[in-house]
Design a protein around this motif. Structure first.
Motif, short mmCIF file in Angstrom:
data_model
loop_
_atom_site.label_atom_id
_atom_site.label_comp_id
_atom_site.label_asym_id
_atom_site.label_seq_id
_atom_site.Cartn_x
_atom_site.Cartn_y
_atom_site.Cartn_z
N UNK A 101 14.01 -9.05 -24.43
CA UNK A 101 13.90 -10.46 -24.04
C UNK A 101 13.59 -11.29 -25.27
N UNK A 102 13.43 -12.59 -25.08
CA UNK A 102 13.11 -13.52 -26.15
C UNK A 102 12.17 -14.59 -25.62
N UNK A 103 11.48 -15.26 -26.53
CA UNK A 103 10.47 -16.24 -26.13
C UNK A 103 10.30 -17.28 -27.21
N UNK A 104 10.27 -18.56 -26.80
CA UNK A 104 9.88 -19.65 -27.68
C UNK A 104 8.39 -19.91 -27.49
N UNK A 105 7.66 -20.09 -28.60
CA UNK A 105 6.22 -20.33 -28.53
C UNK A 105 5.92 -21.79 -28.85
N UNK A 106 5.05 -22.40 -28.05
CA UNK A 106 4.62 -23.78 -28.27
C UNK A 106 3.10 -23.81 -28.24
N UNK A 107 2.50 -24.58 -29.15
CA UNK A 107 1.05 -24.59 -29.26
C UNK A 107 0.41 -25.86 -28.77
N UNK A 108 -0.92 -25.87 -28.82
CA UNK A 108 -1.67 -27.06 -28.42
C UNK A 108 -1.41 -28.22 -29.37
N UNK A 109 -1.13 -27.89 -30.62
CA UNK A 109 -0.79 -28.88 -31.63
C UNK A 109 0.45 -28.37 -32.36
N UNK A 110 1.00 -29.18 -33.27
CA UNK A 110 2.17 -28.77 -34.03
C UNK A 110 1.85 -27.49 -34.79
N UNK A 111 2.70 -26.47 -34.61
CA UNK A 111 2.41 -25.16 -35.17
C UNK A 111 2.88 -25.00 -36.61
N UNK A 112 3.90 -25.76 -37.00
CA UNK A 112 4.52 -25.51 -38.30
C UNK A 112 5.40 -24.27 -38.22
N UNK A 113 5.74 -23.71 -39.37
CA UNK A 113 6.61 -22.54 -39.41
C UNK A 113 5.86 -21.28 -38.99
N UNK A 114 6.59 -20.34 -38.38
CA UNK A 114 6.04 -19.01 -38.18
C UNK A 114 5.93 -18.34 -39.54
N UNK A 115 4.83 -17.62 -39.77
CA UNK A 115 4.61 -17.03 -41.09
C UNK A 115 4.44 -15.51 -41.07
N UNK A 116 4.30 -14.89 -39.90
CA UNK A 116 4.17 -13.43 -39.89
C UNK A 116 4.09 -12.93 -38.46
N UNK A 117 4.59 -11.72 -38.24
CA UNK A 117 4.38 -11.00 -36.99
C UNK A 117 3.75 -9.66 -37.35
N UNK A 118 2.60 -9.38 -36.75
CA UNK A 118 1.90 -8.12 -36.96
C UNK A 118 1.97 -7.32 -35.66
N UNK A 119 2.37 -6.05 -35.78
CA UNK A 119 2.54 -5.21 -34.61
C UNK A 119 1.33 -4.37 -34.30
N UNK A 120 1.55 -3.39 -33.41
CA UNK A 120 0.48 -2.52 -32.94
C UNK A 120 0.50 -2.46 -31.43
N UNK A 121 -0.65 -2.26 -30.84
CA UNK A 121 -0.73 -2.25 -29.38
C UNK A 121 -0.39 -3.62 -28.79
#
Length: 483
Positions: free
Chosen positions: A179-199
């Motif tokens: 699947x896929x997902x767009x993320x929106x925050x409480x305020x302007x998020x700016x660019x995505x800078x990293x995805x960290x995996x794990x559990x």
């Protein structure tokens, strides 16, 4: 009395129990210890490195990869071997390769080309991961999924694979769970800078942090914003150790633990870092975790085009130090290749006179599969930090009194056989520059003799190779005019 070396805190005032310089050393419980110098290991690549990554296959074979603008290469027997797909790559400006593993599969992405796949033990060259894999800047392995982040112009978009199938990205949440997902925050998020995996997935933006939790069909992942109004401003600063993630936020360095932000540079090194980093090239920053020594190591540039400074945090002692080991293009955790007496000459030169002559053949560098701090220098050569100790400098904050005093001796509290020199910086007012004495060598009694007068005194110690531990000094002072 002994003045024990405190924490390196250049952001604090001049007077106190802290250190204003702690260079080419690391903090250890109760003392400071040396950092080893880098030694050239490989031949020279035909292009500069953007990032590097090491992995070990299920069969125990070591793979060290280096990504450049047009090539993906592997270090084999201390030599660069081009294992790019036919045609190479077109890595964009201010972009580096991001890496993950899924079993024996190494996946690399650069935001421009189709994500690349190399199956350790099977592949001879990298190849496109799949026809459905998204072009993205970041990649991580989350539970049984490969998750990509920052897809093309959709800087806030995530897309993940089918469960246990890193090659299938056809959206089908009710069946394969891709699947896929767009993320929106409480305020302007700016660019995505990293995805960290794990559990769970931890997704960093410039101005926000999200946690992705697996919940199964039909939603697959739920995403909650766990930090607002702060995030990682440099992708390369993000490094994880277990459930702890270190990163550079917009106002300094942090640890993220259990969704809570803990400032680790405030009133210590944050201002120091921002004052000297070359801000136009924060994208060059890189970091890694040294589990053996409990260290978060950050490499950055104070000038254009290079990484020439290390900022090092020990999360057990909660202390920082710095290092200036030279100029680099990237740093990474190098996995040592196996070498024997039969292959050592061919790999590294004469074991009696070559650059590794001081090392035993059973050192971790030659045993295969052990982690060694490594990097690629500005000559496009892989280096490993296995040389002699770098010359270290420690400088104390000022000690003062209401009366002028004369420093006659400084006793150095250190262990080892190194030549140690001491300079004393003195002044009669905190509003005037510090004047330093000439360097004095510590004698067999552990004392450096000099004459330096003033109300306020600090000591600068230089430790040449051969020292093991340094933990304090003692000033021998008399009231001025009395001897």
């Amino acid at each position: 009395h002994m003045i024990q070396f405190g924490a390196f805190s250049p952001d604090m005032q001049a007077m106190g129990d802290h250190l204003t310089v702690a260079n080419n050393c690391i903090s250890t419980s109760g003392y400071y210890s040396p950092i080893l110098s880098p030694i050239e290991y490989s031949d020279a690549s035909s292009e500069p490195a953007l990032s590097a990554f090491a992995a070990k296959s299920a069969a125990g074979t070591v793979f060290n990869f280096v990504g450049g603008e047009t090539k993906l290469q592997r270090i084999v027997s201390a030599a660069f071997t081009d294992i790019s797909q036919v045609g190479g790559y077109s890595t964009g400006a201010e972009t580096v390769w991001d890496w993950t593993t899924f079993g024996d599969r190494v996946i690399a992405t650069n935001g421009i080309d189709v994500p690349q796949s190399y199956v350790m033990g099977t592949s001879t060259l990298f190849a496109d991961l799949s026809a459905t894999a998204p072009i993205a800047r970041y990649v991580a392995t989350v539970r049984g999924f490969v998750m990509f982040g920052s897809l093309g112009t959709d800087k806030n978009k995530l897309k993940w694979s089918a469960l246990e199938d890193p090659t299938d990205y056809t959206v089908a949440p009710s069946t394969t769970q891709s699947d896929e997902q767009l993320l929106f925050g409480e305020t302007a998020l700016g660019d995505m800078t990293k995805v960290i995996g794990g559990e769970t997935a931890t997704i960093f933006f410039e101005n926000g942090i999200f946690r992705g939790t697996y919940v199964g069909v039909p939603f697959i992942f739920t995403f909650d914003q766990i930090v607002a109004n702060n995030g990682a401003i440099a992708s390369g600063s993000v490094a994880a150790y277990g459930d702890t993630i270190f990163f550079l936020g917009k106002d300094g360095f942090y640890m993220l633990v259990g969704g809570q932000l803990i400032p680790i540079g405030k009133n210590m090194v944050d201002q120091y870092f921002f004052n000297e980093v070359y801000r136009d090239e924060l994208w060059r920053m890189q970091s890694l975790i040294d589990e053996e020594h409990n260290l978060y190591v950050v490499a950055y540039g104070t000038q254009t085009g290079v990484l020439n400074k290390l900022l090092i945090y020990n999360w057990v002692t909660k202390r920082w130090t710095t290092s200036t080991p030279g100029e680099f293009q990237c740093i990474f955790k190098f996995l040592s290749e196996t070498a024997t007496t039969d292959t050592l000459d061919a790999l590294l030169g004469d074991p009696d006179t070559g650059p590794y002559a001081s090392l035993s053949l059973d050192t971790s560098l030659f045993t295969g599969g052990d982690v060694v701090l490594g990097g690629v220098n500005t000559s496009n050569i892989v280096v490993t930090f296995n040389g002699t100790p770098l010359v270290a400098t420690i400088e104390t904050a000022e000690q003062g009194s209401q009366q002028n005093s004369m420093i006659r001796k400084v006793r150095s509290m250190h262990e080892g056989t190194a030549t140690v020199t001491v300079e004393v910086g003195s002044r009669s007012s905190t509003g005037v520059p510090v004047t330093y004495s000439s360097p004095s060598t510590v004698n067999s009694e552990g004392e450096a003799c000099m004459f330096s007068s003033g109300r306020y005194h600090r000591a600068r110690l230089t430790y040449n190779p051969g020292w093991a531990k340094a933990y304090g000094i003692d000033f021998d002072a008399v009231q001025r005019g009395r001897y």
